[in-house]
Design an enzyme around this catalytic site. Structure first.
Site, PDB file in Angstrom:
ATOM      1  N   TYR A 163       0.837  -1.206   0.000  1.00 32.43           N
ATOM      2  CA  TYR A 163       0.000   0.000   0.000  1.00 32.43           C
ATOM      3  C   TYR A 163       0.879   1.265   0.000  1.00 32.43           C
ATOM      4  O   TYR A 163       0.623   2.218  -0.737  1.00 32.43           O
ATOM      5  CB  TYR A 163      -0.893  -0.062   1.231  1.00 32.43           C
ATOM      6  N   LYS A 167       0.891   4.001  -2.918  1.00 35.06           N
ATOM      7  CA  LYS A 167       0.496   5.381  -2.634  1.00 35.06           C
ATOM      8  C   LYS A 167       1.643   6.364  -2.903  1.00 35.06           C
ATOM      9  O   LYS A 167       1.394   7.527  -3.251  1.00 35.06           O
ATOM     10  CB  LYS A 167       0.008   5.497  -1.189  1.00 35.06           C
TER      11      LYS A 167
HETATM   12  N1  LIG Z   1     -10.024   6.153   5.105  1.00 35.30           N
HETATM   13  C1  LIG Z   1      -8.824   6.684   5.318  1.00 35.30           C
HETATM   14  O1  LIG Z   1      -8.509   7.160   6.429  1.00 35.30           O
HETATM   15  C2  LIG Z   1      -7.821   6.723   4.206  1.00 35.30           C
HETATM   16  C3  LIG Z   1      -6.524   7.142   4.511  1.00 35.30           C
HETATM   17  C4  LIG Z   1      -5.596   7.233   3.493  1.00 35.30           C
HETATM   18  C5  LIG Z   1      -5.961   6.932   2.200  1.00 35.30           C
HETATM   19  N2  LIG Z   1      -7.220   6.503   1.910  1.00 35.30           N
HETATM   20  C6  LIG Z   1      -7.548   6.199   0.516  1.00 35.30           C
HETATM   21  O2  LIG Z   1      -8.774   6.813   0.151  1.00 35.30           O
HETATM   22  C7  LIG Z   1      -9.461   5.991  -0.779  1.00 35.30           C
HETATM   23  C8  LIG Z   1     -10.860   5.667  -0.277  1.00 35.30           C
HETATM   24  O3  LIG Z   1     -10.765   4.948   0.925  1.00 35.30           O
HETATM   25  P1  LIG Z   1     -12.021   4.635   1.847  1.00 35.30           P
HETATM   26  O4  LIG Z   1     -11.504   4.639   3.228  1.00 35.30           O
HETATM   27  O5  LIG Z   1     -13.156   5.500   1.465  1.00 35.30           O
HETATM   28  O6  LIG Z   1     -12.283   3.114   1.439  1.00 35.30           O
HETATM   29  P2  LIG Z   1     -13.645   2.273   1.196  1.00 35.30           P
HETATM   30  O7  LIG Z   1     -13.270   0.852   1.263  1.00 35.30           O
HETATM   31  O8  LIG Z   1     -14.735   2.785   2.064  1.00 35.30           O
HETATM   32  O9  LIG Z   1     -14.007   2.653  -0.315  1.00 35.30           O
HETATM   33  C9  LIG Z   1     -13.235   2.206  -1.395  1.00 35.30           C
HETATM   34  C10 LIG Z   1     -14.173   1.835  -2.534  1.00 35.30           C
HETATM   35  O10 LIG Z   1     -13.379   1.407  -3.652  1.00 35.30           O
HETATM   36  C11 LIG Z   1     -14.078   0.356  -4.302  1.00 35.30           C
HETATM   37  N3  LIG Z   1     -13.141  -0.443  -5.089  1.00 35.30           N
HETATM   38  C12 LIG Z   1     -12.212  -1.324  -4.635  1.00 35.30           C
HETATM   39  N4  LIG Z   1     -11.566  -1.888  -5.663  1.00 35.30           N
HETATM   40  C13 LIG Z   1     -12.084  -1.345  -6.800  1.00 35.30           C
HETATM   41  C14 LIG Z   1     -11.803  -1.517  -8.176  1.00 35.30           C
HETATM   42  N5  LIG Z   1     -10.873  -2.389  -8.595  1.00 35.30           N
HETATM   43  N6  LIG Z   1     -12.504  -0.780  -9.075  1.00 35.30           N
HETATM   44  C15 LIG Z   1     -13.466   0.089  -8.661  1.00 35.30           C
HETATM   45  N7  LIG Z   1     -13.781   0.271  -7.371  1.00 35.30           N
HETATM   46  C16 LIG Z   1     -13.093  -0.436  -6.441  1.00 35.30           C
HETATM   47  C17 LIG Z   1     -14.698  -0.436  -3.163  1.00 35.30           C
HETATM   48  O11 LIG Z   1     -15.795  -1.216  -3.616  1.00 35.30           O
HETATM   49  C18 LIG Z   1     -15.091   0.648  -2.177  1.00 35.30           C
HETATM   50  O12 LIG Z   1     -16.461   1.027  -2.298  1.00 35.30           O
HETATM   51  C19 LIG Z   1      -8.585   4.760  -0.993  1.00 35.30           C
HETATM   52  O13 LIG Z   1      -7.760   4.965  -2.133  1.00 35.30           O
HETATM   53  C20 LIG Z   1      -7.749   4.729   0.253  1.00 35.30           C
HETATM   54  O14 LIG Z   1      -6.549   4.043   0.044  1.00 35.30           O
HETATM   55  C21 LIG Z   1      -8.157   6.386   2.901  1.00 35.30           C
END
Ligand SMILES: NC(=O)c1ccc[n+]([C@@H]2O[C@H](COP(=O)([O-])OP(=O)(O)OC[C@H]3O[C@@H](n4cnc5c(N)ncnc54)[C@H](O)[C@@H]3O)[C@@H](O)[C@H]2O)c1
Length: 328
Positions: A163, A167
């Site tokens: 990851y 990233k």
């Molecule tokens: N939540 C946090 O604190 C946090 C921190 C750092 C980075 N992020 C990044 O932010 C983004 C969103 O994270 P989140 O926490 O909302 O996650 P989440 O799991 O709630 O949402 C991610 C969505 O991506 C979809 N997905 C997964 N694989 C896919 C694919 N191959 N094609 C299309 N859709 C796909 C999933 O179905 C899901 O609905 C991610 O890239 C994550 O790495 C989140």
């Protein structure tokens, strides 16, 4: 008047969490949105159309325009198709936001090849796939906005080698694209987001909260600083005409705080008249390049900022912090 009136957007991974918040905010600001979501489990297992459909329904109910897309960003053709869906429906693609994400956390020494490929595939290749397709259209249009979700994990999270690499790779892709596409009036920026989503529920800290309170962090986030929708205002701004001069930047979004990261810059250098002798280097290193070496910040990045003494009030409950390096 909305900040994105008349614009068309693709938001990947928009069925849940941070992506959902961005898609809803885009629609509120007048954009027409392709809501992509594969509907997978956190590790990428299974698919369902529900999450994308729900967000499309929510946007339409509020009077907005949206289309669902159930493709996987991992697949080059499907990544292209989600961009082209906006072009076919509405004639152009103004904004692409790459949010789709999965998680397969393991220590490096326990990580399987499949865990590596699955995470690099969704985050890094998935971001490339939609950007590749959008860049063709945006170059023709002579305008466009790309916003990619990175993570503070890129800064050295120890249990997330796949990851963190994906990233950090997204930041490299963002910088390269920002420099390449500026001449076509296309901007490309990265956001390290944060919010109590199901992704955060998988962390050991979230389990502690659950064991203490009987509730997962995502269940109590709405309306608090941990609400994943708090990321969206920054992304709306970056996607708007108001951010025409913001390109190649990396932001951290946590709660109600947005932080601009410094561009990497040279810290110290040593120079010789000919190739270095490694023994000589080992001798000189401690008092030259080796002074005060810090470990990479990892996910602790930004937490110290809250308590920093340099915050200056801006009025209306807002405040500004500037690194002492900039003001000294
Ligand atoms: N939540 C946090 O604190 C946090 C921190 C750092 C980075 N992020 C990044 O932010 C983004 C969103 O994270 P989140 O926490 O909302 O996650 P989440 O799991 O709630 O949402 C991610 C969505 O991506 C979809 N997905 C997964 N694989 C896919 C694919 N191959 N094609 C299309 N859709 C796909 C999933 O179905 C899901 O609905 C991610 O890239 C994550 O790495 C989140």
């Amino acid at each position: 008047m909305g900040m994105l009136d008349g614009k068309t957007a693709l938001v990947t991974g928009a069925g849940r969490g941070i992506g959902r918040g961005i898609a809803l905010a885009f629609a509120r600001e007048g954009a027409k949105v392709v809501v992509n979501d594969l509907g997978t489990g956190i590790d990428g297992a299974g698919t369902t159309t529900g999450p994308a459909d729900d967000v499309v329904a929510e946007i339409r109910k509020a009077g907005g325009e949206a289309l669902a897309n159930y493709g996987s960003v991992v697949d080059f053709a499907q990544g292209t198709a989600m961009v082209e869906q906006a072009v076919s429906a509405w004639g152009r693609i103004d904004i692409v936001v790459n949010v789709a994400g999965n998680l397969r956390d393991r220590m490096l020494f326990n990580m399987s090849e499949d865990d590596w490929d699955a995470v690099i595939g969704v985050h890094l290749k998935g971001t490339f796939n939609t950007m590749r397709a959008a860049s063709v259209r945006m170059r023709e249009q002579r305008s466009g906005r790309i916003v990619n979700m990175s993570s503070v994990s890129a800064l050295g999270s120890p249990g997330q080698p796949n990851y963190a690499a994906a990233k950090a790779g997204i930041i490299g892709l963002t910088w390269s694209s920002a420099n390449a596409l500026a001449r076509y009036h296309v901007t490309c920026n990265a956001v390290m987001p944060s919010g109590a989503t199901r992704m955060v529920d998988t962390t050991p800290r979230a389990r502690e909260v659950y064991e203490k309170t009987g509730k997962w962090p995502s269940e109590v986030a709405v309306g608090t600083d941990r609400d994943p929708e708090n990321v969206a205002p920054l992304v709306v701004f970056l996607a708007s005409d108001a951010a025409a001069n913001v390109n190649g930047q990396v932001f951290h979004a946590r709660g109600y705080r947005y932080t601009l990261l410094e561009q990497p810059q040279a810290a110290r250098a040593i120079r010789a008249g000919a190739r270095w002798d490694p023994k000589d280097l080992a001798k000189i290193f401690p008092e030259t390049l080796g002074v005060g070496l810090d470990a990479p910040p990892g996910i602790g990045f930004g937490t110290a900022l809250e308590a920093a003494p340099e915050w200056k009030p801006l009025g209306g409950g807002r405040s500004l912090w500037i690194t002492p390096r900039e003001t000294s």
